[in-house]
Design an enzyme around this catalytic site. Structure first.
Site, short mmCIF file in Angstrom:
data_model
loop_
_atom_site.label_atom_id
_atom_site.label_comp_id
_atom_site.label_asym_id
_atom_site.label_seq_id
_atom_site.Cartn_x
_atom_site.Cartn_y
_atom_site.Cartn_z
N CYS A 1 0.86 -1.19 0.00
CA CYS A 1 0.00 0.00 0.00
C CYS A 1 0.89 1.24 0.00
O CYS A 1 2.05 1.19 0.44
CB CYS A 1 -0.86 -0.03 1.26
SG CYS A 1 -1.87 1.45 1.53
N THR B 1 0.73 3.52 2.02
CA THR B 1 1.08 3.70 3.42
C THR B 1 2.38 2.95 3.77
O THR B 1 3.22 3.45 4.52
CB THR B 1 -0.07 3.19 4.32
OG1 THR B 1 -1.23 3.96 4.03
CG2 THR B 1 0.27 3.30 5.79
N HIS C 1 5.22 4.98 2.69
CA HIS C 1 5.50 6.06 3.65
C HIS C 1 6.29 5.51 4.84
O HIS C 1 7.21 6.17 5.33
CB HIS C 1 4.19 6.69 4.17
CG HIS C 1 3.43 7.41 3.12
ND1 HIS C 1 4.01 8.27 2.22
CD2 HIS C 1 2.10 7.42 2.81
CE1 HIS C 1 3.09 8.76 1.40
NE2 HIS C 1 1.92 8.26 1.74
N CYS D 1 -18.57 3.20 16.63
CA CYS D 1 -18.68 1.74 16.51
C CYS D 1 -20.10 1.27 16.77
O CYS D 1 -20.58 0.33 16.14
CB CYS D 1 -17.74 1.05 17.50
SG CYS D 1 -16.01 1.03 16.93
N ILE E 1 -5.65 2.45 -6.28
CA ILE E 1 -7.05 2.62 -5.84
C ILE E 1 -7.84 3.41 -6.87
O ILE E 1 -9.01 3.12 -7.14
CB ILE E 1 -7.11 3.25 -4.44
CG1 ILE E 1 -6.39 2.32 -3.43
CG2 ILE E 1 -8.55 3.47 -3.99
CD1 ILE E 1 -6.36 2.83 -2.01
N LEU F 1 -10.84 10.69 -1.19
CA LEU F 1 -10.05 9.66 -0.52
C LEU F 1 -8.59 10.09 -0.40
O LEU F 1 -7.93 9.84 0.60
CB LEU F 1 -10.13 8.34 -1.28
CG LEU F 1 -9.30 7.21 -0.68
CD1 LEU F 1 -10.00 6.62 0.53
CD2 LEU F 1 -9.00 6.12 -1.70
N THR G 1 -12.80 7.30 4.66
CA THR G 1 -11.78 6.65 5.48
C THR G 1 -12.11 5.17 5.51
O THR G 1 -13.25 4.79 5.82
CB THR G 1 -11.83 7.22 6.92
OG1 THR G 1 -11.39 8.57 6.88
CG2 THR G 1 -10.93 6.43 7.85
#
Lengths: 346, 346, 346, 346
Positions: C42, C44, C47, C103, C179, C266, C292
Site C-alpha cells: 500500500c 502507506t 510512507h 462503533c 485505488i 479519498l 476513510t
C-alpha cells in the site's frame, strides 16, 4: 400541409379500433404539433383496444389512443419559447397541472390532476399529434425513431429499477413483458451482480435469456422460489422489481426477498388481493416503493445516458416493426405475449 | 447472595402464569447477571400469558417471560470486558447471531437467527436475569427505573417514527397503545406540524389527547378519513405510522396517505388481509417500510437523546405501577386496553 | 510448526526495512494466527519504508509492517467461535474498539480508538500474523491469493466510488494509483455512462486506458478542465472521485464538478491547502464526502459481489508479483509510480 | 393607479442609495405587478448599499434593489394563469431558466442562468415590483406582512438546517445573523437535543439566547471549542450549520464536528482560505453540503408548515420595523450587526 391525417381511433365504447381519416389538430397556446415518425404499443393500449373495465371507466370515445412516440415538430402554438420547427422529439406522456403539492415538490409524476396523452387527450396512433411544449423531450438526432419511441416505457423501467441502488446487488424481475425485459437490461447495466427473471410465456422467457438475465425461471414448470433461494445461498434477493401485477408472482417475489430488502412495484394487480403484511413486509424489515410513470426529468436524463452510452441495448426488445395500418396485428401479438415491443411506423 | 428468586413463570402450554421461586441463574461466558429493578409489560407478554396461537407455536414452557427492564449488574461471566458490577443497565432484547448477512451489514435488528429475551430465553419478570454483555445498554444514573424499563418499547416507537423525516410534515398515528402513544410524542418532538391519532378504546383516546396529538379520532364514532382529509386541506397526511395491526385502521391509513407519502408499519395484522396494492401503494407512489425491533444502537442513542433532553415525556404514558406480585392485574389491564404502559417494580 | 518466521521489519526510526527472522506470534484470546499466502504493498507501506513525517509520528519500531493480505488460519486463541483452522481469510485492517459512539452506530470505520494492522500492531509482511477473529473475512476458496490480498484497497475504492449512485452518471477519477484504477473499474461496473481519469505518470495513464476509462487526460500536457467540460457538453461531471490528494487535481476536480454534483475524497493532501469554499462547494450546491477505510462489512460484501461476478477485473491492475524477499524492489516501483498493484508472495 | 412610485435606487456605481420617484413598472407576459406591503433587508442588500467588490462586479446601476417582500397582486401580464388580482404573495427571488439540466432535474435553486430579483432585475425596495407569475408564493391571509417578507431568508435557514435530519442530534450554529438565528429556532423545532450557537456581536449573542439556544458562546471571550467538546461528552456535535462565512468560525466548527458528522455551509467566505481537507473532512468521514438559495418549492412548504404551526416564532428575530423612507438607518443597523431582521414597511 394536408388537412386530414390517418389515425387509429376508438370510435365507440366497445372493443376494437379503426384506422380512419380525421382532421389534423391545431396546436393551442403553449403546444407543439408533431409529425409522428414512430409509435409503439403499450399494454395500456391493449386494454383500450380490448375495452377492459378500466378502459370503459376512463376513455371517452371517439378517441385517438397511443402515447409512446417520436416525431418532428412541424408547427408551434402561441407563446411557445423552447421548441422550433424541425426539432426531433419524444414526450413525457403525463400532462400535469404544475401547481398541486406534488407538482410543486418534485413529484409531478404523481400529480393529482394528471391528463395522459392517448388516454385523457388525443394520442399518437396518428400522423400528427399536439403536445404541450413543456412535455417535449428533444432527442439526439442519431437516435432511431423506433428506439426514441420506446423511451417512454423504458423510462418506466428506469424509474422502477433505479428506485434503489443495484450495484453489487442480487435482483429478481418478476414478469418479462417489454418493461420487465428493459428492467433486466437496466439492472445489468447498473451493476447488479445477479439478475433473475421469472415469466410464464415461453416467447418472453427466451427473450429474457437473450437480454442477459443470469437465471430465467418459469414458475409454472419449476419451483422458482426454491431455485432462487439456492442461487442466492439461502439469503434471497436484495431487490425485487415487480413488473407483472400477478398475485402469484408478487407472493413469490416477496417470499424470496431478503430481510432488509427493497421491492419496487410497477405491475398493477387487477383487483385487491390477499397480502400478508406481517410476513411479506414487516418482519422482513422490507422497504416497498410504488412506481407510477417517470420522474420528470431525472428519469429521461437517465434514459438518455443508458441508451446513448450503449449500456443498454433495447434493439433485441423491439421484436416487431409494423406499419401503422397493421396495428390490429400488433394488438394481437401483445395480447398473446408473443412479442417484446411492437413499433408502428409512419 | 440468595440462591432462589421470585419469577413469573409460564409453567405449561396453557393460558396463565404463576409467581414462583426458582434458582437464580448464573451468568455464562460473555454474560452479565442483572438484578431487575423495574420491568414493564409488552403486548407480546399478554399474548404469552393468554397463550394465543403465536405463543403456542413459539414458547417452550416452563419459561420466565418478560423482556422490558432496568436493573443493576451484580455478577459477570467469564470473558466479559465492558461491564462492571454496579452498572445500571437496560438491554436490547434481540440476542443476535452476529455473523449473518444482516448482522454484518448494519441490520442486526433483522438477524435471521435472533433469540429474544423472555421469548426464546429466560426473561425479566424475575428478580434476576442473565443477558449477553453485548446486549447491555448503560443508563444515565438519574434515569428512573420505570422510564429506563420502557426504553425498549420506546425504541420501537423511535424506529417507526424516525424511519422518515417528520419535521414540517403531517403525521397520522393509527393505534394508541403504549407504542402508538410514544410515537405521538416523538412525532411532535421531531417537528411534525400536525399529528393526528386514531384509536377506538376511550381510555387510550383520552391518553392520546393528553400526550398532545392535535386531532384524536375514533373511527367507530366518526368518519375519520373525511375528517383527516379536511384537516389536511384535501391533501392527506405526509406520513402514516401504523401501530394497530388492525385491517380497518390500515386501510384508513393508506386511504388518507398523500400521493408520494411514507408509511411505516409496526402493527402486526394477525393474518393475511385483502390489500389493494394498485391503489394503496402503486398509484400513490408511496413508500412503505416494515419495522421490526430497534436499529442497534442508533435507536438507543436517539431514545436517550429524546428522553434526556426532555423532548418527550413518557411520564403520562406510564399509567400503572404495580409490584411484580400483581402481574395478573397488569396483564388484565393490558388485555382490556385500559392503560398506557404498566410497570412492575421489584 | 516452526518457531521462527521471515518478516519485513522496520528496525529503527529511520528509512528502510530489513528481512529478518523473528518469533512466530501466538494468538491471544479472540485472535487467530494466519499463515500469509500473499500480501500487497500500500502507499502507506511506502510512507513507512521511506519514513516520512507521518510515519515518524505514528510508527513505533521495531515493527513488522504491511496490512493487505490473504492466508490460512492455522491456530486459534482462547474464546474464538467463528473461525476454524484451515479457513482461507483476508482481514479488515482497522481493529476497532467496538464500544465508542461510532462503533455502536454503524460507523466503526471511523472508530475513535482504531488500531491498524501493520501500523499500530504487527503487520502482514511476514509468514504469520495474528488478527482478531472478528476482523477476519472468509474468502471464497477459488479466489486467488493475490486477488484476495488486494480486496483491502479495493474496498477503499468501493467505499469511495459507491458512496453515491453512479448509474447513468458522468464520473471523474483524479489520480490513477492502484485505488484510482480500481475506482475506474468499479465506476464502469456501476453503470457510469462516462468515466474520465486524470493522472500525470505515463505508466499509470496507460493502465487507466487499459482498465477502460473513456477518456484519460494528463493535466501536465493537456488543458484537462477544458477537455472535460467539452466532453460533458459544458455541464461538468456528476461525480468526482478524488484519489490523488494533490491540490492541483483537487481544484481541477471541483472546477469541473457540475452544480449539484457529488465529490468523494479519498486522497490525502499532505498539508492544509487554499480552498475556495464559496465557489468550490457552496455556490455549486455540491455534496462532499470524506472517505476513510471501508464500511464494515457492507464494503466487503460489495467487494465480493463485484469480484465474484466478474464485474470488475483487477487482474490488469496487479502489474507486479514478487517474492517477499524482493520487497525493496516493490517499494521502489511504488515510489516511482511505475506500477499498478505490487503483490508479494510467500 | 398612479404613474410614479417611491423606490430605493442605487443610482451609480458607488456606495449609497437614494429614495426617489420612478415609473411604476408594467407586468410583461407571464408577469404579475405586486404592490409591496413589507420588505426586509438582507446582508446582500448591505453589500450593494456599501458597494463591495462583489456588488461592483454584479450590479448594473441605476437599479432598485431589495428582494425579500410580501405584497398584493394588482395587475397581471398576458398569458398568466394561476394568479389573480388581490392575491397576497411573496416570491422565490431566483428567477430561473427552467430548461437547464439543474432546472429539469429538481435543482432549479442552482440554475446555471439564474437572475435574482433586486440583483439582476429590479427589486422590491419600492412601492411596486413585477415578478414572474411562476415565482409567486401565495401566503395565508392571516400571515402578517413582516413575517411573510422574511420567509425568503427563513427559507435559506430551512434549506440549511433541514439538509440533514436533526431530531435527537446535537447541532452547532456558527454565526447568529438573522439566518443563523432562524436556524437555531428551526433546529429546536426539528427536535435537535442540543443547540449550541457561536457569535461575536453581543447584541446577537443575546438574541441567540432569547431564541432558545441551549448554549451560546463568544469565541472571542471563551475557548468555545473546549466548551463544546465538554458539553458533548467529548464527542463533538452531530451537525454543523455554518452561517458566518468567517474562516475562524469555519475551522472551529469543523474542529468540533464529530467523526461521521454533517456540515451544511451557507456562510460565504469572502475569499479562498486555508483548509485542511485531510483532518477537517476526510479522516472525519464527514459529509459537507453547500447551500444556495431554497429548494423550490419544498423549502417554501416547510417554511409554511414551521411558521403556521407555531413551531418557530420569528417574532423575536424581527428586531426593527422602519418605514421605507428610513432605509439608511436599517442599512447601518445591519452593518453594525446590532439587529436581527430589519423590516421596512410601506
Amino acid at each position: 400541409m394536408p388537412e386530414k391525417m390517418k389515425a387509429v381511433v376508438k370510435p365507440e365504447a366497445a372493443p376494437g379500433a379503426e384506422l380512419t381519416l380525421v382532421d389534423i389538430p391545431e396546436p393551442g397556446p403553449g403546444e407543439a404539433l408533431v409529425k409522428v415518425r414512430a409509435t409503439s404499443i403499450c399494454g395500456t393500449d391493449v386494454h383500450i383496444y380490448e375495452w377492459d373495465p378500466w378502459a370503459a371507466s376512463r376513455i371517452k370515445p371517439p378517441m385517438i389512443f397511443g402515447h409512446e412516440f417520436a416525431g418532428e415538430v412541424v408547427e408551434l402554438g402561441e407563446g411557445t419559447t423552447t421548441l422550433k420547427a424541425g426539432d426531433y422529439v419524444s414526450a413525457e406522456t403525463h400532462v400535469v397541472c404544475g401547481v398541486c403539492h406534488q407538482c410543486r415538490s418534485g413529484n409531478s409524476h404523481i400529480c393529482k390532476d394528471v391528463s395522459i396523452i392517448g388516454v385523457d387527450r388525443p394520442g399518437v396512433f396518428a400522423e400528427y399529434v399536439t403536445i404541450p411544449e413543456c412535455n417535449a423531450w428533444r432527442n439526439p438526432p442519431d437516435l432511431p425513431p423506433d428506439i426514441a419511441s420506446v423511451q417512454e416505457p423504458f423510462g418506466n423501467a428506469v424509474h422502477t429499477a433505479l428506485s434503489t441502488e443495484l450495484v453489487a446487488k442480487t435482483v429478481l424481475v418478476t414478469g418479462c413483458g417489454p418493461i420487465g425485459l428493459m428492467a433486466i437490461g437496466i439492472a445489468k447495466a447498473a451493476g447488479a451482480s445477479l439478475v433473475i427473471a421469472t415469466e410464464v410465456v415461453p416467447y418472453r422467457l427466451e427473450l429474457a435469456r437473450r437480454i442477459g438475465a443470469h437465471l430465467v425461471l418459469n414458475p409454472k414448470t419449476t419451483d422458482a422460489t426454491t431455485e432462487i433461494r439456492t442461487f442466492t445461498n439461502g439469503l434471497g434477493v436484495d431487490v425485487l422489481l415487480e413488473m407483472s401485477g400477478n398475485p402469484s408472482a408478487i407472493h413469490e417475489g416477496f417470499s424470496v426477498l431478503k430481510r432488509g430488502g427493497f421491492a419496487a412495484l410497477l405491475g398493477l394487480p387487477s383487483r385487491p388481493m390477499e397480502f400478508d403484511l406481517a410476513n411479506e413486509i414487516i418482519f422482513k424489515g422490507a422497504t416497498v416503493y410504488g412506481v407510477t410513470g417517470r420522474k420528470v426529468w431525472q428519469t429521461w436524463y437517465q434514459t438518455r445516458a443508458l441508451l446513448s452510452s450503449g449500456a443498454v441495448d433495447v434493439g433485441p426488445i423491439i421484436t416487431h416493426r409494423l406499419p401503422l395500418e397493421e396495428f390490429v396485428q400488433g394488438m394481437e401479438l401483445m395480447a398473446r405475449g408473443e412479442c417484446g415491443k411492437v413499433v408502428l411506423s409512419l
